[in-house]
Scaffold this motif. Structure first.
Motif, PDB file in Angstrom:
ATOM      1  N   GLU A  50       5.836   9.639  -6.813  1.00  0.00           N
ATOM      2  CA  GLU A  50       7.177   9.077  -6.690  1.00  0.00           C
ATOM      3  C   GLU A  50       7.410   8.010  -7.757  1.00  0.00           C
ATOM      4  N   ALA A  51       8.661   7.870  -8.142  1.00  0.00           N
ATOM      5  CA  ALA A  51       9.025   6.928  -9.206  1.00  0.00           C
ATOM      6  C   ALA A  51       8.742   5.488  -8.775  1.00  0.00           C
ATOM      7  N   LEU A  52       8.399   4.666  -9.759  1.00  0.00           N
ATOM      8  CA  LEU A  52       8.154   3.247  -9.515  1.00  0.00           C
ATOM      9  C   LEU A  52       9.015   2.456 -10.493  1.00  0.00           C
ATOM     10  N   ASP A  53      10.312   2.684 -10.399  1.00  0.00           N
ATOM     11  CA  ASP A  53      11.257   2.120 -11.365  1.00  0.00           C
ATOM     12  C   ASP A  53      11.263   0.598 -11.349  1.00  0.00           C
ATOM     13  N   GLU A  54      10.856   0.009 -10.235  1.00  0.00           N
ATOM     14  CA  GLU A  54      10.869  -1.454 -10.133  1.00  0.00           C
ATOM     15  C   GLU A  54       9.790  -2.103 -10.982  1.00  0.00           C
ATOM     16  N   SER A  66       7.307  -2.280 -14.585  1.00  0.00           N
ATOM     17  CA  SER A  66       7.292  -1.987 -16.017  1.00  0.00           C
ATOM     18  C   SER A  66       6.317  -0.857 -16.316  1.00  0.00           C
ATOM     19  N   SER A  67       6.429  -0.312 -17.518  1.00  0.00           N
ATOM     20  CA  SER A  67       5.518   0.765 -17.925  1.00  0.00           C
ATOM     21  C   SER A  67       4.078   0.263 -17.995  1.00  0.00           C
ATOM     22  N   ASP A  68       3.900  -1.017 -18.357  1.00  0.00           N
ATOM     23  CA  ASP A  68       2.552  -1.596 -18.421  1.00  0.00           C
ATOM     24  C   ASP A  68       1.907  -1.615 -17.038  1.00  0.00           C
ATOM     25  N   ILE A  69       2.685  -1.980 -16.016  1.00  0.00           N
ATOM     26  CA  ILE A  69       2.158  -2.007 -14.642  1.00  0.00           C
ATOM     27  C   ILE A  69       1.819  -0.596 -14.184  1.00  0.00           C
ATOM     28  N   GLN A  70       2.698   0.340 -14.471  1.00  0.00           N
ATOM     29  CA  GLN A  70       2.452   1.718 -14.063  1.00  0.00           C
ATOM     30  C   GLN A  70       1.203   2.278 -14.738  1.00  0.00           C
ATOM     31  N   TYR A 100       0.834  -1.206   0.000  1.00  0.00           N
ATOM     32  CA  TYR A 100       0.000   0.000   0.000  1.00  0.00           C
ATOM     33  C   TYR A 100       0.870   1.258   0.000  1.00  0.00           C
ATOM     34  N   GLU A 101       1.959   1.227   0.759  1.00  0.00           N
ATOM     35  CA  GLU A 101       2.804   2.407   0.888  1.00  0.00           C
ATOM     36  C   GLU A 101       3.438   2.773  -0.457  1.00  0.00           C
ATOM     37  N   VAL A 102       3.951   1.772  -1.166  1.00  0.00           N
ATOM     38  CA  VAL A 102       4.617   2.022  -2.447  1.00  0.00           C
ATOM     39  C   VAL A 102       3.631   2.552  -3.483  1.00  0.00           C
ATOM     40  N   VAL A 103       2.474   1.910  -3.590  1.00  0.00           N
ATOM     41  CA  VAL A 103       1.479   2.346  -4.570  1.00  0.00           C
ATOM     42  C   VAL A 103       0.923   3.724  -4.193  1.00  0.00           C
ATOM     43  N   GLY A 104       0.704   3.938  -2.890  1.00  0.00           N
ATOM     44  CA  GLY A 104       0.210   5.237  -2.453  1.00  0.00           C
ATOM     45  C   GLY A 104       1.182   6.352  -2.784  1.00  0.00           C
ATOM     46  N   SER A 105       2.467   6.115  -2.606  1.00  0.00           N
ATOM     47  CA  SER A 105       3.485   7.121  -2.922  1.00  0.00           C
ATOM     48  C   SER A 105       3.530   7.391  -4.423  1.00  0.00           C
ATOM     49  N   PHE A 106       3.371   6.350  -5.227  1.00  0.00           N
ATOM     50  CA  PHE A 106       3.372   6.495  -6.692  1.00  0.00           C
ATOM     51  C   PHE A 106       2.156   7.288  -7.161  1.00  0.00           C
ATOM     52  N   ILE A 107       0.985   6.963  -6.615  1.00  0.00           N
ATOM     53  CA  ILE A 107      -0.250   7.612  -7.064  1.00  0.00           C
ATOM     54  C   ILE A 107      -0.403   9.011  -6.469  1.00  0.00           C
TER      55      ILE A 107
END
Length: 642
Positions: free
Chosen positions: A330-334, A336-340, A319-326
């Motif tokens: 914040e970058a989600l380099d880990e 793929s572009s399809d997932i993002q 939740y923390e990683v997705v919340g920071s991205f949305i």
């Protein structure tokens, strides 16, 4: 010897005398004091005096004669004991001279059980124990028990969870047969079972959960359509791996759910299944049921289909990683572009679905929630507020969407389901609350609380007007509890005609059985579920929830025990004897008694407030309190006003 006709006359006389008495059947209900009540089968409570209460246990089924005492008050006089379900109980061992007793941990019981010398199992003073009732007090007023197990002491690390598991008789281990069945299920079987299923392994599904979660029920993927979006909601399919009627299935139904104690989990499924082979773990093909839904630009679900599928999670996200991205970009380099891109679509869908449900259904206002952080001794180190982000909203809206689709699908099949119904206002409060709203809201229409559509309309009206907040609070504190049902029924709390849970089959037995029913529907088989299963699930789910509450409440009592500070709180519930408050910084709840306050207070049950000549207290009112005392036997916190 009496002649036959004389015997018949005597028998008839006894029957006539019994018929002339006001005999009733009911269930004993205890209190915090020596007296009790008998809840008659006609739903009426009758006072049970202390000397009569001394002969029974809470929960006993009894026949009583309703009579009037010296003060012309109706009271119950025990006639006979019909049934007692109290066979085992937990409590604290107490020594009084050479005599030994156990103070039972049973709600509404204010008596001790005598433990004969040969039945004490070498227990020591203050030990926590499991007992078996050996002498019911009905005949003599004296209760006896034998100790069957020593649990530990208050000082043992982890005693809270261990004790609650014993008290509520939770299953904490697996039988030899259950473990053998689990061991026989292997990763290799997935390939064979996937034949005939839709292969979605190439779709970039992701899971969004707590970073520590291993029993992963759901995975998500979304993409843009010509008009709106497609959302794929994959739910783990343990039914495909676990044989119907097997020992594992019987066990999980008995367990009802995973039990999440602070710092410890009792899983509903063996770890190999719940955390690996059936779990939607990253990078491994897994069997799943996939709800593929088309969501319009306005957030409506235009169409959906349920597919038996094989999927593969491309990434386990927190939740923390997705919340920071949305939320923070914040970058989600880990990923793929399809997932993002999928995550962005999922966020848009969640927003649209939330707007749609706010307009057509009901979304309850978010309440502050807290979690307990424990130290090495298993005690509370800190109580922290849960932080909800867009990631939580993405998952919530996806799960609600899937559950709505499945509820409709089962309803159309005409087979029974495991629906979650919510009847709205409690039946005993409906008339008085309706009257209050008529008197205080000019545009209120009589009986608007009784039907789903009018209830939804009223709730929206109240929530959109700050001047009417008080009446929204009145409604929220007088709602029925949700319950399971075989037939579709409205869910007033969500503003839906029907609803079920399908999305947590690794953690909830009701969801697991919904999957079984979906398989029965697909195969045109007879119903897999019945009324007895519903009743068992409800009872066992309640046990699990009560166990978690007991542990958390015990830990909170310990945490607050030495606190001498002034604490900010709000009034959460109001009763004739006082009010329950909720602390702002921790969410801990406790009671403030009017007996400890100056002046005489009157209770208005219709408006849920208490008043005297100088002040009044009502729902959601801010107050300041400090700890008065803790009732350790009941784990109840008592505050006093500052």
């Amino acid at each position: 010897m009496l002649k036959l006709d004389s015997l018949n006359q005597l028998k008839q006389l006894k029957q006539d005398i019994k018929a002339s008495r006001n005999l009733c059947i009911g269930t004993v209900k205890g209190s915090a004091y020596k007296f009790g009540f008998v809840t008659l089968d006609t739903n009426r409570d009758v006072y049970l005096p202390p000397d009569e209460m001394e002969r029974v246990l809470p929960g006993d089924r009894v026949e009583v004669e309703v009579i009037k005492d010296a003060k012309n008050k109706k009271v119950a006089k025990l006639e006979r004991l019909i049934e007692s379900n109290t066979q085992f109980f937990c409590g604290k061992y107490i020594e009084k001279g050479k005599a030994a007793f156990v103070e039972p941990d049973i709600q509404g019981m204010c008596r001790w059980f005598f433990i004969p010398p040969q039945k004490r199992k070498k227990a020591k003073a203050k030990d926590l124990v499991v007992c078996k009732v050996t002498q019911h007090p009905f005949k003599s007023g004296k209760a006896q028990a034998s100790i069957v197990e020593l649990i530990g002491t208050d000082q043992d690390i982890g005693i809270e969870s261990l004790y609650a598991s014993k008290k509520h008789r939770l299953e904490t281990s697996w039988s030899k047969v259950e473990q053998e069945q689990a061991d026989a299920i292997s990763e290799e079987q997935i390939a064979g079972l996937s034949e005939g299923r839709k292969n979605y392994c190439e779709l970039p599904f992701v899971t969004i959960d707590s970073s520590s979660t291993k029993d992963i029920d759901d995975a998500l993927y979304a993409e843009k359509a010509e008009q709106g979006w497609y959302i794929y909601i994959a739910i783990a399919d343990p039914c495909a791996m676990i044989d119907a009627g097997s020992a594992i299935e019987k066990s999980l139904i008995k367990r009802a759910s995973s039990v999440y104690f602070p710092g410890q989990t009792i899983a509903m499924l063996p770890e190999k299944l719940g955390s690996d082979i059936c779990s939607l773990v990253e990078g491994k093909p897994r069997l799943a049921k996939v709800v593929k839904a088309t969501v319009s630009e306005t957030g409506d679900i235009e169409s959906y289909e349920l597919e038996q599928a094989l999927i593969q999670s491309h990434k386990k996200l927190s939740y923390e990683v997705v919340g920071s991205f949305i939320d923070q970009g914040e970058a989600l380099d880990e990923c793929s572009s399809d997932i993002q891109e999928s995550l962005k679509h999922l966020k848009t869908i969640a927003d649209k679905r939330s707007e749609f449900r706010n307009k057509h259904n009901l979304i309850q206002k978010d309440r502050q929630e807290f979690y307990l952080e424990l130290n090495d001794q298993g005690k509370i180190a800190e109580i922290k507020q849960k932080v909800f982000s867009s990631a939580h909203r993405i998952v919530e809206e996806a799960m609600v969407a899937a559950n709505c689709c499945i509820a409709e699908l089962i309803s159309k099949s005409k087979l029974p389901g495991i629906y979650i119904s919510h009847k709205g206002i409690r039946a005993d409060r409906l008339e008085s609350l309706d009257k209050v709203l008529q008197e205080n809201i000019p545009e209120y229409k009589e009986d608007s609380l009784a039907s789903l559509d009018s209830f939804v309309e009223l709730s929206k009206q109240l929530s959109s007007n700050d001047e009417l907040t008080r009446y929204q609070l009145l409604i929220s504190r007088q709602l029925e509890k949700s319950q399971l049902s075989l037939e579709p029924a409205p869910h007033f709390g969500m503003g839906l005609q029907q609803y079920c849970n399908f999305t947590s089959p690794l953690r909830k037995a009701s969801d697991f059985l919904v999957h079984r029913q979906l398989d029965a529907i697909a195969a045109n088989n007879e119903s897999y579920i019945n009324e007895a299963q519903i009743e068992a699930l409800s009872e066992n789910s309640s046990k699990a929830k009560s166990a978690v509450y007991d542990v958390e409440q015990w830990l909170k009592c310990q945490y607050l025990a030495k606190n001498k500070q002034t604490l900010n709180a709000t009034i959460h519930r109001v009763f004739s004897s006082g009010f329950q408050v909720r602390l702002a910084e921790t969410g801990i709840e406790g009671f403030v008694s009017t007996k400890e306050m100056e002046g005489k207070y009157s209770f208005n049950q219709d408006l849920l407030c208490i008043t005297n000549k100088e002040q009044s207290f009502q729902l959601d009112q801010a107050v300041q309190v400090k700890l008065k005392q803790i009732d350790w036997s009941r784990k109840q916190i008592q505050f006093e006003l500052v």
